[in-house]
Design a protein around this motif. Sequence first.
Motif, PDB file in Angstrom:
ATOM      1  N   MET A  48       0.792  -1.219   0.000  1.00 21.76           N
ATOM      2  CA  MET A  48       0.000   0.000   0.000  1.00 21.76           C
ATOM      3  C   MET A  48       0.824   1.269   0.000  1.00 21.76           C
ATOM      4  SD  MET A  48      -1.676  -0.346   3.669  1.00 21.76           S
ATOM      5  CE  MET A  48      -0.749  -0.880   5.050  1.00 21.76           C
ATOM      6  N   VAL A 105      -7.176  -5.486  -4.751  1.00 21.17           N
ATOM      7  CA  VAL A 105      -7.249  -6.342  -3.564  1.00 21.17           C
ATOM      8  C   VAL A 105      -5.845  -6.625  -3.045  1.00 21.17           C
ATOM      9  CG1 VAL A 105      -7.882  -8.625  -2.729  1.00 21.17           C
ATOM     10  CG2 VAL A 105      -9.448  -7.356  -4.188  1.00 21.17           C
ATOM     11  N   PHE A 154      -4.124  -3.011   4.187  1.00 15.11           N
ATOM     12  CA  PHE A 154      -4.602  -1.842   4.912  1.00 15.11           C
ATOM     13  C   PHE A 154      -5.793  -2.207   5.795  1.00 15.11           C
ATOM     14  CE2 PHE A 154      -5.596   2.364   5.943  1.00 15.11           C
ATOM     15  CZ  PHE A 154      -6.929   2.611   5.701  1.00 15.11           C
ATOM     16  N   LEU A 204      -4.578  -4.306   8.672  1.00 16.53           N
ATOM     17  CA  LEU A 204      -3.875  -3.595   9.730  1.00 16.53           C
ATOM     18  C   LEU A 204      -4.816  -2.757  10.582  1.00 16.53           C
ATOM     19  CD1 LEU A 204      -0.579  -2.534   7.977  1.00 16.53           C
ATOM     20  CD2 LEU A 204      -0.859  -4.173   9.819  1.00 16.53           C
ATOM     21  N   VAL A 205      -5.738  -2.070   9.950  1.00 15.78           N
ATOM     22  CA  VAL A 205      -6.648  -1.221  10.721  1.00 15.78           C
ATOM     23  C   VAL A 205      -7.560  -2.075  11.601  1.00 15.78           C
ATOM     24  CG1 VAL A 205      -8.522   0.455  10.620  1.00 15.78           C
ATOM     25  CG2 VAL A 205      -6.605   0.662   9.070  1.00 15.78           C
ATOM     26  N   SER A 253     -13.799   0.905  13.958  1.00 15.72           N
ATOM     27  CA  SER A 253     -12.724   0.601  13.013  1.00 15.72           C
ATOM     28  C   SER A 253     -13.293   0.158  11.678  1.00 15.72           C
ATOM     29  CB  SER A 253     -11.816  -0.507  13.557  1.00 15.72           C
ATOM     30  OG  SER A 253     -11.349  -0.178  14.823  1.00 15.72           O
ATOM     31  N   ILE A 295     -14.550   3.174   9.761  1.00 14.04           N
ATOM     32  CA  ILE A 295     -13.448   3.966   9.218  1.00 14.04           C
ATOM     33  C   ILE A 295     -12.877   3.301   7.975  1.00 14.04           C
ATOM     34  CG2 ILE A 295     -11.018   4.470   9.611  1.00 14.04           C
ATOM     35  CD1 ILE A 295     -12.334   6.565  10.776  1.00 14.04           C
ATOM     36  N   LEU A 306     -15.288   3.502   5.086  1.00 13.47           N
ATOM     37  CA  LEU A 306     -15.361   4.867   4.570  1.00 13.47           C
ATOM     38  C   LEU A 306     -14.156   5.192   3.700  1.00 13.47           C
ATOM     39  CD1 LEU A 306     -16.387   7.801   4.486  1.00 13.47           C
ATOM     40  CD2 LEU A 306     -15.151   8.201   6.591  1.00 13.47           C
ATOM     41  N   LEU A 307     -12.961   4.958   4.253  1.00  9.41           N
ATOM     42  CA  LEU A 307     -11.773   5.330   3.509  1.00  9.41           C
ATOM     43  C   LEU A 307     -11.647   4.539   2.221  1.00  9.41           C
ATOM     44  CD1 LEU A 307      -9.289   5.725   6.468  1.00  9.41           C
ATOM     45  CD2 LEU A 307     -10.272   7.519   5.057  1.00  9.41           C
ATOM     46  N   MET A 332     -14.255   5.721  -0.441  1.00 10.86           N
ATOM     47  CA  MET A 332     -13.837   6.971  -1.061  1.00 10.86           C
ATOM     48  C   MET A 332     -12.750   6.731  -2.094  1.00 10.86           C
ATOM     49  SD  MET A 332     -15.523   9.448   0.273  1.00 10.86           S
ATOM     50  CE  MET A 332     -16.887   8.332   0.262  1.00 10.86           C
ATOM     51  N   ARG A 345     -13.022   6.866  -6.590  1.00 12.11           N
ATOM     52  CA  ARG A 345     -12.290   7.840  -7.400  1.00 12.11           C
ATOM     53  C   ARG A 345     -11.035   7.225  -8.029  1.00 12.11           C
ATOM     54  NH1 ARG A 345     -10.477  11.537  -2.273  1.00 12.11           N
ATOM     55  NH2 ARG A 345      -9.660   9.849  -1.028  1.00 12.11           N
ATOM     56  N   THR A 404     -19.672  11.160  -3.902  1.00 14.57           N
ATOM     57  CA  THR A 404     -18.764  10.868  -2.798  1.00 14.57           C
ATOM     58  C   THR A 404     -19.160  11.633  -1.542  1.00 14.57           C
ATOM     59  OG1 THR A 404     -17.237  12.501  -3.677  1.00 14.57           O
ATOM     60  CG2 THR A 404     -16.768  10.199  -4.148  1.00 14.57           C
ATOM     61  N   ALA A 457     -16.397   8.146  17.240  1.00 18.57           N
ATOM     62  CA  ALA A 457     -15.066   7.712  16.835  1.00 18.57           C
ATOM     63  C   ALA A 457     -14.199   8.876  16.408  1.00 18.57           C
ATOM     64  CB  ALA A 457     -15.160   6.696  15.692  1.00 18.57           C
ATOM     65  N   ILE A 458     -14.829   9.950  15.913  1.00 17.90           N
ATOM     66  CA  ILE A 458     -14.019  11.100  15.484  1.00 17.90           C
ATOM     67  C   ILE A 458     -14.053  12.141  16.587  1.00 17.90           C
ATOM     68  CG2 ILE A 458     -13.872  13.027  13.909  1.00 17.90           C
ATOM     69  CD1 ILE A 458     -14.565  11.326  11.668  1.00 17.90           C
ATOM     70  N   PRO A 471     -12.532  13.778  -4.827  1.00 12.80           N
ATOM     71  CA  PRO A 471     -11.791  12.984  -5.803  1.00 12.80           C
ATOM     72  C   PRO A 471     -10.834  13.903  -6.538  1.00 12.80           C
ATOM     73  CG  PRO A 471     -14.163  12.631  -5.990  1.00 12.80           C
ATOM     74  CD  PRO A 471     -13.965  13.788  -5.070  1.00 12.80           C
ATOM     75  N   VAL A 528      -0.764   2.906  11.141  1.00 12.84           N
ATOM     76  CA  VAL A 528      -2.214   2.713  11.152  1.00 12.84           C
ATOM     77  C   VAL A 528      -2.922   4.010  11.526  1.00 12.84           C
ATOM     78  CG1 VAL A 528      -4.065   1.451  12.242  1.00 12.84           C
ATOM     79  CG2 VAL A 528      -1.939   0.313  11.731  1.00 12.84           C
ATOM     80  N   VAL A 581      -7.954   5.654  14.305  1.00  6.62           N
ATOM     81  CA  VAL A 581      -7.609   4.422  14.991  1.00  6.62           C
ATOM     82  C   VAL A 581      -6.158   4.506  15.397  1.00  6.62           C
ATOM     83  CG1 VAL A 581      -7.382   1.919  14.769  1.00  6.62           C
ATOM     84  CG2 VAL A 581      -9.223   3.104  13.596  1.00  6.62           C
TER      85      VAL A 581
END
Lengths: 298, 333, 273
Positions: free
Chosen positions: A117, A171, A177, A180-181, A219, A222, A225-226, A229, A233, A281, A297-298, C114, C263, C271
């Motif tokens: 990544m 993939v 990623f 790990l998260v 988690s 998040i 979401l990431l 997004m 795009r 988006t 969480a935020i 984007p 992370v 996180v």
Amino acid sequence: MPKSRRFFSAQNRREWLLPALFIAPALAVLLSLSIYPLFYSITISLQQETSSGVVWTLGNFTRLFSDNFFLIAMVHTFVYAVAALSCEFLLGLGLALLLNSRMRGRGLLRASLLVPMMLPSVVVGVIWRLMLNPDFGAINGTLRQLGISTEGLTWTASPKLAMLSVIAVDVWQWTPFVFLVLLAGLQAIPEEPYEAALIDGSSRWQTFWHVTLPLLKPSILIVLLLRTMDLLRVFDQIFILTEGGPGFTTETISLYIYRTAFRFFDFGYAAAMSFVLLALTNVISVIYIKFLQAKDAI
Amino acid sequence: MGIEFRNVSKHFGGASVVDDLSLEIRDGEFVVLLGPSGCGKTTTLRMLAGLETVSSGDIFIDSERVNDVPTQHRDLAMVFQSYALYPHMTIAENIGYPLRVRKFDKAQRVERVNRVAAMLEIESLLERKPRQLSGGERQRVALARAIVREPRAYLMDEPLSNLDARLRVQMRGELKRLQHQLGTTTIYVTHDQAEAMTLASLVAVMRKGRLQQFDTPMNIYNCPANRFVAEFVGSPSMNFIEGERTTIGIRPEHIQIFSEPRDGAIAASVYVTELMGNETFVFLSFGTNRLIARAPADFRAEVESKVWLQLAKDKMHYFDPKSGESLTQRHKV
Amino acid sequence: MRSRFRYVLLVPALLFALAPVYWMLTISLKSEVDQFATPPPWFVFTPTLDHYYDAFVTRGFGEYLLNSAIVSVSSTICALVIGTLAAYALTRFELPWRLNRHLSLWILSTRMFPAIVTAVPLFLMMRDLRLLNTRASLIIVYTAFNLPFVVWMMRGFFADLPRDLEEAALVDGDSRLGALVRVVLPLVAPGLAATAVFCLIISWNEFLFALVLTQTDAAMTLPVGIAGRVTQYEIKWGVMSAAASVALVPILVFALALQKYLVRGLSLGAVKG
């Protein structure tokens, strides 16, 4: 008592100057390079060149409905996003659950999994064009060694397999990623709920469903979401791997916009399409963020 | 050099954390702000330091109104409850920091830092980092940082509360000596009434943002202005006997216990005794009241045994049952 | 039994992640003959550095490398300075109308655009300003690109710092700015370093804006240079792999250094890894 331990408490009227000075440059940069371009974009999307000069019109937007290529590109984008996200999520979650324990070599594992990544997308593109090369690539080479025929397995050059190939590359790059998260999220869960569940006589599946998953929700959100997004795009890898081809088979919305702007020089139409993508988006990220705020969480 | 609070109040949202506080502190005094958590004492200290804004009222230092003067220009030194030592600097750099920001040259800094370190007996620690020091040592460093600049006043926010009991008593004595030596005005915040009694030249007792009494420790002890002050100061606390028109207060040391009936003595039974070594605490009950009395170390009594109590008449306090105000007429020292 | 099973999973996972990278590295070091050999030799071959020389000396990839380095470092420095100041103000000073929260979320949201959405108008803007094909245009754009990230990351680090220390510094006589420089920044230095490395990685890897804003060798960055050649008819895979291998070296170095914060950074601070 005091509202927040983080803020300075003693701020007189006069002390707004320093924070304003500190924040101003950042605001200036973002306003001029992130917000202003949007307005510029709106302006050109509402204009079209005609024989009598430039006119204001909604033509670029109405064209969207009749443009098959646009609709196909949207479909491709969604297919890509959903397929890649599902695979990454399931694989990443599975791996995280299985590897959630103290073991030696964890640092090494983490460092190695970082590699895909962190790579520049062009490098990912080069790597997989090499790997997927029908003649001397490692994939087909290994298949042939195993006795499997690679007739017709032209991967990125094959209209049937190109989308699959591109998804597979994503993939490969991004499952780490997710892993790990989610792993970090899992390890942040304290022992007590598990112990309580054990005492209560809960089965493995029940524990997973009723204890692990809820505590992992922030988690998960998040990560979803990431990735969503980023997937919507997507541009770089597909550009290198297939350039949207063969034909139009892997053209996603970003690629189509790029082509419209920089091959056909139709900036107005490209701008209009950008806004659709932006709206899309935005809606999705708002939905996710609403979930996240609810979970604090935020 | 005087400090004055004139009708100072502090509001957070709708709540009043400090309510109409007026206090005058003269040069060289050791004033302790005493009270339970949430009474506003720390907020008062922070307003003086400039770390909180004043909602209404004025604060004067040396007759100069300082409400709008930023913290860094008030020339006060502060010892924080957490010590707030700079983790990335050595002890010497920590102590020298106030001098550095005032542009003292290196030679002067070194000289002063060494002098102060000697005073507090921490010379051997100068090259270490805060994380290598024990709690007691860190506390001394915080003190050193405060005295190195010779400020107008020292502000201390519960500096001893993070130390263990023995160290606390030891540091208490050293603090008192130090302040005596230096003679600088000190304002000290604590919830520990023993600290207040031993350290202060004047105590300001606060409760829910309001000043209850501002007086010498002896007067606070002997002539409390209201029930709250009477109960808060003194350990074990004062006993109260509720009546309809007055509440009577009597301190444990003013109760004498007899094993036989006496003229004017009250009958009571022993609830439990605690042998402290140097004295004995006797918990007594009579009627619906519970009392604590202090008895000599060799006092012994069986639980439930009957005893007779004599309360020293000239040491009794009277309070209004509703307002808690003191009704006692007494000479103040 | 379970733990051994876990270790068994480790190996395929590592292979999965690293084998393709390894493959590309070998291509860059194999002579043309070895490259096209079937079955492909995974380990046994005579290495050659010809492709590297070819790429960087003969074909000018060296210049792309230089451009990438200059643009990445410059934009990172700018983003760090501007972003850290803003993050500090947003964390420590309370602004009216709950601006702290709104501004922070707004800054974060700009990261959600984007790239293509701003790329098209930025191209036109840069064209109007005659900044196309310059490193300056990339530095400017990348700074804006990295800024939200810096703000969001540094906010977390500042918030973790108790404000006692800054208050002590103020009482000791320091100004707010002095306290920031002498007390706060040294203590968030690891966070700053991690953020800086992230920005370097993001800038180094960036493709779309570079593609759109630079078409000539003067300012072209490494990723664009590689892409340009890949889409040509006759692809010299050795040269491509050599260039790509060099492109990934700094990344590997940084990734190893950054492991601990990774992370946290990738999930935008939500996180804590």
